[in-house]
Motif scaffolding. Structure first.
Motif, mmCIF file in Angstrom:
data_model
loop_
_atom_site.group_PDB
_atom_site.id
_atom_site.type_symbol
_atom_site.label_atom_id
_atom_site.label_comp_id
_atom_site.label_asym_id
_atom_site.label_seq_id
_atom_site.Cartn_x
_atom_site.Cartn_y
_atom_site.Cartn_z
ATOM 1 N N SER A 239 0.850 -1.134 0.007
ATOM 2 C CA SER A 239 0.005 -0.011 0.051
ATOM 3 C C SER A 239 0.723 1.316 0.194
ATOM 4 N N ARG A 240 0.282 2.305 -0.330
ATOM 5 C CA ARG A 240 0.684 3.748 -0.418
ATOM 6 C C ARG A 240 1.849 3.710 -1.253
ATOM 7 N N ASN A 241 2.061 3.113 -2.184
ATOM 8 C CA ASN A 241 3.261 3.496 -3.078
ATOM 9 C C ASN A 241 2.793 4.248 -4.152
ATOM 10 N N ALA A 242 3.925 4.919 -4.841
ATOM 11 C CA ALA A 242 3.695 6.074 -5.645
ATOM 12 C C ALA A 242 4.312 5.262 -7.048
ATOM 13 N N ILE A 243 3.604 5.260 -8.147
ATOM 14 C CA ILE A 243 3.909 4.633 -9.490
ATOM 15 C C ILE A 243 3.929 5.763 -10.369
ATOM 16 N N GLU A 244 5.034 6.366 -10.612
ATOM 17 C CA GLU A 244 4.814 7.600 -11.338
ATOM 18 C C GLU A 244 5.795 7.767 -12.581
ATOM 19 N N GLY A 245 5.581 8.303 -13.754
ATOM 20 C CA GLY A 245 6.426 8.522 -14.714
ATOM 21 C C GLY A 245 7.065 7.525 -15.400
ATOM 22 N N ASN A 246 6.439 6.274 -15.311
ATOM 23 C CA ASN A 246 7.156 5.007 -16.193
ATOM 24 C C ASN A 246 6.380 4.867 -17.400
ATOM 25 N N ILE A 247 7.327 4.067 -18.296
ATOM 26 C CA ILE A 247 6.685 3.510 -19.479
ATOM 27 C C ILE A 247 6.431 2.100 -19.271
ATOM 28 N N VAL A 248 5.228 1.625 -19.250
ATOM 29 C CA VAL A 248 4.924 0.241 -19.028
ATOM 30 C C VAL A 248 4.534 -0.325 -20.213
ATOM 31 N N SER A 249 5.136 -1.109 -21.010
ATOM 32 C CA SER A 249 4.844 -1.444 -22.430
ATOM 33 C C SER A 249 4.978 -3.044 -22.918
ATOM 34 N N ASN A 250 4.222 -3.426 -23.719
ATOM 35 C CA ASN A 250 4.330 -4.799 -24.245
ATOM 36 C C ASN A 250 4.420 -5.891 -23.256
ATOM 37 N N ASN A 251 4.051 -5.838 -22.331
ATOM 38 C CA ASN A 251 3.992 -6.935 -21.268
ATOM 39 C C ASN A 251 2.731 -7.722 -21.616
ATOM 40 N N ARG A 252 3.280 -9.297 -21.482
ATOM 41 C CA ARG A 252 2.388 -10.318 -22.311
ATOM 42 C C ARG A 252 0.977 -10.563 -21.310
ATOM 43 N N PHE A 253 1.109 -10.098 -19.982
ATOM 44 C CA PHE A 253 -0.103 -10.346 -19.380
ATOM 45 C C PHE A 253 -0.600 -8.889 -19.065
ATOM 46 N N ALA A 254 -0.087 -8.354 -18.081
ATOM 47 C CA ALA A 254 -0.291 -6.929 -17.550
ATOM 48 C C ALA A 254 0.397 -5.997 -17.254
ATOM 49 N N GLY A 255 0.368 -4.888 -17.521
ATOM 50 C CA GLY A 255 1.357 -3.518 -17.402
ATOM 51 C C GLY A 255 1.761 -3.536 -15.889
ATOM 52 N N VAL A 256 0.470 -3.404 -15.035
ATOM 53 C CA VAL A 256 0.395 -3.271 -13.478
ATOM 54 C C VAL A 256 -0.451 -4.072 -13.000
ATOM 55 N N ALA A 257 -0.250 -5.162 -12.106
ATOM 56 C CA ALA A 257 -1.251 -6.172 -11.592
ATOM 57 C C ALA A 257 -1.486 -5.766 -9.872
ATOM 58 N N ILE A 258 -2.485 -5.718 -9.520
ATOM 59 C CA ILE A 258 -2.645 -5.220 -7.927
ATOM 60 C C ILE A 258 -3.639 -6.419 -7.407
ATOM 61 N N TYR A 259 -3.100 -7.168 -6.261
ATOM 62 C CA TYR A 259 -3.677 -8.134 -5.604
ATOM 63 C C TYR A 259 -3.906 -7.972 -4.458
ATOM 64 N N ASP A 260 -4.804 -8.259 -3.639
ATOM 65 C CA ASP A 260 -4.907 -8.157 -2.202
ATOM 66 C C ASP A 260 -6.165 -9.294 -1.632
ATOM 67 N N GLY A 261 -6.600 -8.797 -0.297
ATOM 68 C CA GLY A 261 -7.706 -9.594 0.224
ATOM 69 C C GLY A 261 -7.146 -11.016 0.519
#
Length: 302
Positions: free
Chosen positions: A201-223
């Motif tokens: 939690s409380r992370n800053a994801i800023e100004g990145n180039i996230v490209s051509n990833n085969r499943f997800a650029g960003v994946a967030i899991y919890d619970g």
């Protein structure tokens, strides 16, 4: 180059703040006044690599290679690492090529101004692991063809900036209270998952180039997420994902298992460019949505 093979369970080299820098003078030069170790040769076929045992050490690889024997699971204690740093501060590791280890670098319980910069990590199980650590900086590294590129396990208040993560299974892997970190200006390309966050939690994801990833650029899991045979609970909330270019992934951002049992705090997603993803945002969270796509003006949406 020098080829060195060491028996299982033997640490190849130790660096200490003494007259000779431990036994580092076997493979490089030691300046006791500045505590700078400069490698002068390549090392191949190692069972174990280098152990840094004092505060304030600088290990400068000087462009040399530190290579394991590639037998990831056969050494005890597992995992064997190219460089181990336990409980130290003000350590700098730079200008190395680290490959074919279980962990390229393993840092545990390290605090305050440790710096990992200008290294190349390739063909390791995990390029780099920061575990139970804080206030550290990882910048300007090239991380390619590892299973996990950079793992942040219960590490916090650290900065991951200007790194290039390419062709890993997971690029950044942030897990189990990897909180309050900054991921800025990284290029994250052609991994299975570019950035994975679990119970963080409380992370800053800023100004990145996230490209051509085969499943997800960003994946967030919890619970209530099952990790192997262990049940875990918690949330990934209050993360801020902003001013990124997220393009040509299958899913731009994927939320899964979020908000199981209760609605966790919102993740804020704003001022990003979503371009050419098969699906810009995916939410498979059993009816819960713990993210917001619009902030009040003048910030607005994506």
């Amino acid at each position: 180059f020098l080829f060195l093979g060491f028996a299982n369970g033997v640490m190849a080299y130790s660096i200490r703040d003494d007259a000779t820098g431990g036994d580092f003078t076997l493979i490089g030069t030691w300046d006791s006044a500045t505590k700078i170790c400069t490698m002068s040769m390549d090392l191949y076929g190692l069972s174990y690599g280098i152990n840094i045992e004092s505060d304030g050490i600088t290990l400068d690889g000087n462009g040399h290679t530190l290579a394991g024997d590639g037998n990831y699971y056969s050494h005890y204690p597992w995992p064997y690492a190219g460089i181990r740093v336990y409980g130290r501060s003000n350590v700098i590791i730079r200008n190395l090529v680290i490959r074919d280890f279980g962990f390229g670098i393993h840092m545990t319980g390290v605090w305050n101004n440790n710096l990992i910069e200008n290294n190349t990590f390739s063909s390791n199980l995990k390029g780099m692991v920061l575990q139970e650590s804080g206030f550290n900086t990882v910048r300007n590294n090239k991380v390619t063809n590892n299973v996990e590129g950079i793992e942040c396990y219960n590490c916090y208040l650290s900065e991951f900036n200007n790194n290039f993560l390419y062709q890993n299974k997971w690029g950044f892997y942030t897990t189990f209270l990897g909180n309050d970190n900054t991921y800025k200006n990284n290029k994250i390309e052609s991994n299975d998952i570019g950035m994975f966050q679990l119970l963080s939690s409380r992370n800053a994801i800023e100004g990145n180039i996230v490209s051509n990833n085969r499943f997800a650029g960003v994946a967030i899991y919890d619970g209530n997420f099952r990790y192997g045979n262990a049940g875990t609970s918690g949330s990934s909330g209050r993360n801020k994902i902003f001013q990124n270019e997220i393009k040509n992934n299958v899913y731009g951002i994927s939320f899964s298992r979020t908000g199981v049992g209760s609605a966790p705090p919102m993740n804020e997603i704003y001022s990003n460019n979503f371009i050419g993803n098969s699906q810009q945002i995916s939410n498979s969270s059993w009816g819960f949505s713990n993210f917001s796509l619009n902030l009040d003006r003048p910030v607005g949406g994506n």
